[in-house]
Motif scaffolding. Structure first.
Motif, PDB file in Angstrom:
ATOM      1  N   ILE A  71       0.868  -1.178   0.000  1.00  0.00           N
ATOM      2  CA  ILE A  71       0.000   0.000   0.000  1.00  0.00           C
ATOM      3  C   ILE A  71       0.906   1.229   0.000  1.00  0.00           C
ATOM      4  CG2 ILE A  71      -1.831   1.233   1.194  1.00  0.00           C
ATOM      5  CD1 ILE A  71      -2.580  -1.431   2.535  1.00  0.00           C
ATOM      6  N   ALA A  72       0.928   1.959  -1.135  1.00  0.00           N
ATOM      7  CA  ALA A  72       1.856   3.079  -1.315  1.00  0.00           C
ATOM      8  C   ALA A  72       1.103   4.395  -1.215  1.00  0.00           C
ATOM      9  CB  ALA A  72       2.561   2.958  -2.658  1.00  0.00           C
ATOM     10  N   ASP A  75       5.556 -12.543  -7.761  1.00  0.00           N
ATOM     11  CA  ASP A  75       4.272 -12.899  -8.376  1.00  0.00           C
ATOM     12  C   ASP A  75       3.182 -12.982  -7.310  1.00  0.00           C
ATOM     13  OD1 ASP A  75       2.553 -13.408 -10.442  1.00  0.00           O
ATOM     14  OD2 ASP A  75       3.506 -15.292 -11.064  1.00  0.00           O
ATOM     15  N   PHE A  76       1.939 -12.898  -7.755  1.00  0.00           N
ATOM     16  CA  PHE A  76       0.753 -13.021  -6.899  1.00  0.00           C
ATOM     17  C   PHE A  76       0.703 -11.950  -5.803  1.00  0.00           C
ATOM     18  CE2 PHE A  76       1.517 -17.301  -8.564  1.00  0.00           C
ATOM     19  CZ  PHE A  76       0.272 -17.595  -9.111  1.00  0.00           C
ATOM     20  N   ASN A  77       1.391 -10.820  -6.008  1.00  0.00           N
ATOM     21  CA  ASN A  77       1.332  -9.729  -5.046  1.00  0.00           C
ATOM     22  C   ASN A  77       0.250  -8.734  -5.448  1.00  0.00           C
ATOM     23  OD1 ASN A  77       3.790 -10.373  -3.342  1.00  0.00           O
ATOM     24  ND2 ASN A  77       4.732 -10.251  -5.375  1.00  0.00           N
ATOM     25  N   SER A  78      -0.282  -8.017  -4.454  1.00  0.00           N
ATOM     26  CA  SER A  78      -1.305  -7.002  -4.696  1.00  0.00           C
ATOM     27  C   SER A  78      -0.755  -5.631  -4.338  1.00  0.00           C
ATOM     28  CB  SER A  78      -2.550  -7.290  -3.850  1.00  0.00           C
ATOM     29  OG  SER A  78      -3.146  -8.520  -4.230  1.00  0.00           O
ATOM     30  N   TYR A  79      -1.097  -4.629  -5.158  1.00  0.00           N
ATOM     31  CA  TYR A  79      -0.576  -3.282  -4.978  1.00  0.00           C
ATOM     32  C   TYR A  79      -1.741  -2.291  -4.973  1.00  0.00           C
ATOM     33  CZ  TYR A  79       3.713  -5.614  -6.495  1.00  0.00           C
ATOM     34  OH  TYR A  79       4.779  -6.468  -6.620  1.00  0.00           O
ATOM     35  N   TYR A  80      -1.642  -1.309  -4.080  1.00  0.00           N
ATOM     36  CA  TYR A  80      -2.699  -0.316  -3.931  1.00  0.00           C
ATOM     37  C   TYR A  80      -2.058   1.058  -3.823  1.00  0.00           C
ATOM     38  CZ  TYR A  80      -5.908   2.476  -1.020  1.00  0.00           C
ATOM     39  OH  TYR A  80      -6.667   3.465  -0.478  1.00  0.00           O
ATOM     40  N   SER A  81      -2.519   2.004  -4.644  1.00  0.00           N
ATOM     41  CA  SER A  81      -1.965   3.355  -4.649  1.00  0.00           C
ATOM     42  C   SER A  81      -3.077   4.367  -4.405  1.00  0.00           C
ATOM     43  CB  SER A  81      -1.274   3.642  -5.988  1.00  0.00           C
ATOM     44  OG  SER A  81      -0.299   2.671  -6.286  1.00  0.00           O
ATOM     45  N   PRO A  82      -3.478   4.606  -3.169  1.00  0.00           N
ATOM     46  CA  PRO A  82      -4.567   5.550  -2.902  1.00  0.00           C
ATOM     47  C   PRO A  82      -4.188   6.970  -3.303  1.00  0.00           C
ATOM     48  CG  PRO A  82      -3.477   4.946  -0.872  1.00  0.00           C
ATOM     49  CD  PRO A  82      -2.923   4.060  -1.935  1.00  0.00           C
ATOM     50  N   GLY A  83      -5.113   7.638  -3.946  1.00  0.00           N
ATOM     51  CA  GLY A  83      -4.872   9.013  -4.359  1.00  0.00           C
ATOM     52  C   GLY A  83      -4.034   9.149  -5.606  1.00  0.00           C
ATOM     53  N   SER A  84      -3.632   8.041  -6.211  1.00  0.00           N
ATOM     54  CA  SER A  84      -2.833   8.073  -7.427  1.00  0.00           C
ATOM     55  C   SER A  84      -3.530   7.249  -8.500  1.00  0.00           C
ATOM     56  CB  SER A  84      -1.431   7.515  -7.173  1.00  0.00           C
ATOM     57  OG  SER A  84      -0.687   7.462  -8.375  1.00  0.00           O
ATOM     58  N   LYS A 136       6.358  -5.369 -18.167  1.00  0.00           N
ATOM     59  CA  LYS A 136       7.168  -5.526 -19.363  1.00  0.00           C
ATOM     60  C   LYS A 136       8.653  -5.411 -19.061  1.00  0.00           C
ATOM     61  CE  LYS A 136       7.845  -3.538 -23.971  1.00  0.00           C
ATOM     62  NZ  LYS A 136       7.390  -2.499 -24.929  1.00  0.00           N
ATOM     63  N   LEU A 137       9.036  -4.425 -18.247  1.00  0.00           N
ATOM     64  CA  LEU A 137      10.448  -4.209 -17.934  1.00  0.00           C
ATOM     65  C   LEU A 137      11.036  -5.328 -17.097  1.00  0.00           C
ATOM     66  CD1 LEU A 137      10.585  -0.383 -17.122  1.00  0.00           C
ATOM     67  CD2 LEU A 137      11.744  -1.542 -19.008  1.00  0.00           C
ATOM     68  N   THR A 138      10.280  -5.796 -16.128  1.00  0.00           N
ATOM     69  CA  THR A 138      10.824  -6.734 -15.151  1.00  0.00           C
ATOM     70  C   THR A 138      10.525  -8.199 -15.453  1.00  0.00           C
ATOM     71  OG1 THR A 138       8.849  -6.633 -13.754  1.00  0.00           O
ATOM     72  CG2 THR A 138      10.574  -4.991 -13.351  1.00  0.00           C
ATOM     73  N   GLY A 139       9.428  -8.441 -16.137  1.00  0.00           N
ATOM     74  CA  GLY A 139       8.981  -9.822 -16.312  1.00  0.00           C
ATOM     75  C   GLY A 139       8.306 -10.378 -15.083  1.00  0.00           C
ATOM     76  N   PHE A 140       8.024  -9.501 -14.107  1.00  0.00           N
ATOM     77  CA  PHE A 140       7.405  -9.926 -12.851  1.00  0.00           C
ATOM     78  C   PHE A 140       5.883  -9.816 -12.918  1.00  0.00           C
ATOM     79  CE2 PHE A 140      11.377  -8.334 -10.378  1.00  0.00           C
ATOM     80  CZ  PHE A 140      12.035  -9.512 -10.673  1.00  0.00           C
ATOM     81  N   GLU A 141       5.241 -10.399 -11.922  1.00  0.00           N
ATOM     82  CA  GLU A 141       3.816 -10.222 -11.616  1.00  0.00           C
ATOM     83  C   GLU A 141       2.883 -10.604 -12.767  1.00  0.00           C
ATOM     84  OE1 GLU A 141       3.025 -10.056  -8.762  1.00  0.00           O
ATOM     85  OE2 GLU A 141       4.361  -8.794  -7.587  1.00  0.00           O
ATOM     86  N   MET A 142       3.110 -11.771 -13.323  1.00  0.00           N
ATOM     87  CA  MET A 142       2.191 -12.254 -14.342  1.00  0.00           C
ATOM     88  C   MET A 142       0.821 -12.575 -13.746  1.00  0.00           C
ATOM     89  SD  MET A 142       3.780 -11.991 -17.178  1.00  0.00           S
ATOM     90  CE  MET A 142       4.481 -10.489 -16.455  1.00  0.00           C
ATOM     91  N   HIS A 143       0.772 -12.818 -12.434  1.00  0.00           N
ATOM     92  CA  HIS A 143      -0.498 -13.119 -11.767  1.00  0.00           C
ATOM     93  C   HIS A 143      -0.834 -12.115 -10.662  1.00  0.00           C
ATOM     94  CE1 HIS A 143       1.120 -16.977 -13.328  1.00  0.00           C
ATOM     95  NE2 HIS A 143      -0.120 -17.141 -13.712  1.00  0.00           N
ATOM     96  N   GLY A 144      -0.011 -11.093 -10.497  1.00  0.00           N
ATOM     97  CA  GLY A 144      -0.295 -10.072  -9.503  1.00  0.00           C
ATOM     98  C   GLY A 144      -1.196  -9.011 -10.079  1.00  0.00           C
ATOM     99  N   HIS A 145      -1.611  -8.053  -9.234  1.00  0.00           N
ATOM    100  CA  HIS A 145      -2.367  -6.954  -9.802  1.00  0.00           C
ATOM    101  C   HIS A 145      -2.302  -5.694  -8.945  1.00  0.00           C
ATOM    102  CE1 HIS A 145      -6.249  -8.111  -7.551  1.00  0.00           C
ATOM    103  NE2 HIS A 145      -6.092  -6.849  -7.295  1.00  0.00           N
ATOM    104  N   TRP A 146      -2.587  -4.562  -9.635  1.00  0.00           N
ATOM    105  CA  TRP A 146      -2.606  -3.240  -9.029  1.00  0.00           C
ATOM    106  C   TRP A 146      -3.958  -2.607  -9.271  1.00  0.00           C
ATOM    107  CZ3 TRP A 146      -3.564   1.247 -11.801  1.00  0.00           C
ATOM    108  CH2 TRP A 146      -3.494   2.435 -11.065  1.00  0.00           C
ATOM    109  N   GLN A 147      -4.457  -1.902  -8.249  1.00  0.00           N
ATOM    110  CA  GLN A 147      -5.659  -1.104  -8.419  1.00  0.00           C
ATOM    111  C   GLN A 147      -5.552   0.154  -7.584  1.00  0.00           C
ATOM    112  OE1 GLN A 147      -9.530  -2.774  -8.172  1.00  0.00           O
ATOM    113  NE2 GLN A 147      -9.074  -4.533  -9.458  1.00  0.00           N
ATOM    114  N   GLU A 148      -6.223   1.188  -8.057  1.00  0.00           N
ATOM    115  CA  GLU A 148      -6.197   2.463  -7.358  1.00  0.00           C
ATOM    116  C   GLU A 148      -7.057   2.428  -6.107  1.00  0.00           C
ATOM    117  OE1 GLU A 148      -7.592   7.108  -8.110  1.00  0.00           O
ATOM    118  OE2 GLU A 148      -7.782   5.587  -9.673  1.00  0.00           O
ATOM    119  N   SER A 149      -8.211   1.774  -6.170  1.00  0.00           N
ATOM    120  CA  SER A 149      -9.171   1.808  -5.077  1.00  0.00           C
ATOM    121  C   SER A 149      -9.110   0.557  -4.226  1.00  0.00           C
ATOM    122  CB  SER A 149     -10.593   1.964  -5.628  1.00  0.00           C
ATOM    123  OG  SER A 149     -11.547   1.798  -4.599  1.00  0.00           O
TER     124      SER A 149
END
Length: 389
Positions: A278-279, A299-308, A331-344
C-alpha cells in the motif's frame, strides 16, 4: 550475555525482562565468533558457541547508542544502540517482545541500530513482536526494525509489526565477511511507515557484492507493507527535521527494495509472493535494480496506490528512475504475471487467504497505545472488513 568457552551455553531462557536506559544493548546474546584469517583480515566464522536460547515477553527501550566524541564516529570497534541482538547461536527464538526508542546517538560509522535481529545464527525464529521508533543515530545508516543479517541460515521473521522506524521494517542481508547465508523467510509481517529517513522502507533484500551470490533460497510472503512520507518534527542526526524531505538521505521510502549493489547472482531461488503493498503519498511500491537474478520470483502480489491513478516504481541500475504504469512494470521486469494493481482499495481483491481473519491477525501483536490502527489500513480488502470496524 556473551560467551567464548568451547562448550558455550546449551539451554537458556530469558522471560519478562525489562531493559531500559542503557547505552549499547537491551538484550545481547553473543557467541565467540571472531577469528583472523591468514591474510590478517578479521572475519566472522560460522561458530555457534551457544544453542537453544529463548527470549520471551521482554521489553527493551531507550537504548541510546554510544556517540563517541560528539557523534563523530570515534567509536569504531562496533555498532551500538540495539534492542535485542542474537549472534552465534544454533537454535533460538524471540517471541512476544517489544523494542522501541533505540539508537538515536549511535556514533559508529559502519552501520546503525537495530530493534530485534540476528546474525550468524541457525534456526532463529523471531515472532509476534513489535519494533518501533528505531533510529539511525549520528551516521544516518540503518535504524531497522527486524532483521536476519549476515550468516543467518534457516531462520524466520513472522507475525511481527514494525512501524515508524528510520530504516527498514524487515530485512534479509549478507555482508562481505559473513559466512554464507541461506534459506531465510519473512512472512505474515506488517511494516507501517518505515523508512523515515532513508531511501528504503518495508522490506529490503541486500547482499554485499563480495559475496557473489551466496544468499539463496529465501522467501518473502504474506506480508503487508504500508509506505508514506515521513512524519514531521523527526529527530535526525542531532537535529529536528521539520518538513517532508528535509532530512531524507536519497529519496522516498518504498515498499520493497532490491538495491543496486546486489549482483546478478544475488538472492538466487528467492520468491516474493502473496504480499500486499500500500503506497501512500506518491511513494513507489518497489525500488528494484536491474541487476536482479533471473531466479528472483515476484508474483501473486497485490498493490494499492490511494490518491494516485497510476502504479509507480523505481527501476534502473542505480534505481534512480521513477517509472509509472502497471503494464510497463511487468514488461520491464517480467514480474507479476499473476499479480495486480488497483487504485481503489474497495475494489481490490487479495490474491491469497492470508490475513482473512483480521481480528485474529491483530491479536498476534501486543497492545500498544500508540500503535496504528490496522483495521482502518486494511479496510476494504476482501474478508477483512466484515464485522471488524
Amino acid at each position: 550475555m556473551r560467551g567464548a568457552t568451547p562448550d558455550g551455553i546449551q539451554q537458556c531462557t530469558t522471560a519478562k525482562h525489562h531493559s531500559y536506559n542503557q547505552l549499547e544493548f537491551g538484550i545481547r546474546v553473543e557467541g565467540g565468533l571472531m577469528a583472523s584469517t591468514a591474510t590478517g583480515v578479521t572475519t566472522n566464522m560460522r561458530t555457534y558457541t551457544h544453542s537453544n536460547f529463548v527470549v520471551r515477553n521482554c521489553t527493551v527501550h531507550d537504548i541510546s547508542g554510544n556517540p563517541g566524541t560528539k557523534g563523530q564516529g570515534t567509536v569504531t570497534s562496533s555498532t551500538t544502540g540495539h534492542g535485542i541482538r542474537i549472534m552465534g547461536v544454533d537454535g533460538a527464538s524471540v517471541t512476544d517482545s517489544i523494542a522501541y526508542n533505540i539508537g538515536w546517538t549511535n556514533g559508529f560509522h559502519g552501520n546503525g541500530a537495530g530493534g530485534i535481529w540476528g546474525l550468524i545464527v541457525n534456526k532463529l525464529i523471531i515472532s509476534h513482536s513489535v519494533a518501533h521508533h528505531i533510529y539511525n543515530g549520528y551516521v544516518g545508516i540503518d535504524g531497522n526494525g527486524f532483521g536476519l543479517d549476515g550468516g543467518s541460515r534457516n531462520s524466520v521473521i513472522e507475525f511481527c509489526l514494525s512501524y515508524l522506524n528510520d530504516g527498514v521494517g524487515h530485512y534479509i542481508d549478507e555482508y562481505g565477511l559473513a559466512p554464507d547465508a541461506a534459506n531465510n523467510t519473512i512472512r505474515y509481517c506488517v511494516s507501517y511507515h518505515d523508512g523515515q529517513f532513508a531511501e528504503t522502507g518495508g522490506i529490503v533484500l541486500w547482499e554485499d557484492p563480495q559475496k557473489q551470490g551466496s544468499e539463496t533460497g529465501n522467501n518473502v510472503y504474506g506480508n503487508t507493507i504500508i509506505t508514506a512520507k515521513p512524519e514531521p518534527n523527526r529527530w535526525y542526526k542531532g537535529h529536528v527535521c521539520h518538513a517532508w524531505g528535509e532530512c531524507l538521505v536519497d529519496g522516498k521510502p518504498n515498499g520493497l527494495e532490491y538495491p543496486w549493489y546486489n549482483t546478478p547472482t544475488s538472492f538466487r531461488n528467492t520468491s516474493v509472493l502473496y504480499n500486499v503493498f500500500i503506497a501512500l503519498d506518491d511513494t513507489p511500491a518497489l525500488s528494484l535494480s536491474t541487476a536482479y537474478p533471473k531466479t528472483l520470483n515476484f508474483d501473486f502480489n497485490s498493490y494499492y496506490s490511494p490518491g494516485s491513478t497510476t502504479f509507480e516504481f523505481q527501476w534502473g541500475r542505480n534505481q534512480t528512475t521513477l517509472h509509472k504504469g502497471w503494464n510497463e512494470f511487468k514488461k520491464l521486469t517480467g514480474f507479476e504475471m499473476h499479480g495486480h494493481w488497483q487504485e481503489s482499495p474497495q475494489n481490490m481483491t487479495m490474491n491469497s487467504d492470508f490475513f482473512q481473519d483480521c481480528v485474529k491477525w491483530e491479536s498476534y501483536f501486543p497492545s500498544l497505545p500508540d500503535a496504528p490502527s490496522f483495521k482502518q489500513a486494511r479496510a476494504g480488502f476482501a474478508g477483512c472488513n466484515q464485522g471488524n470496524e
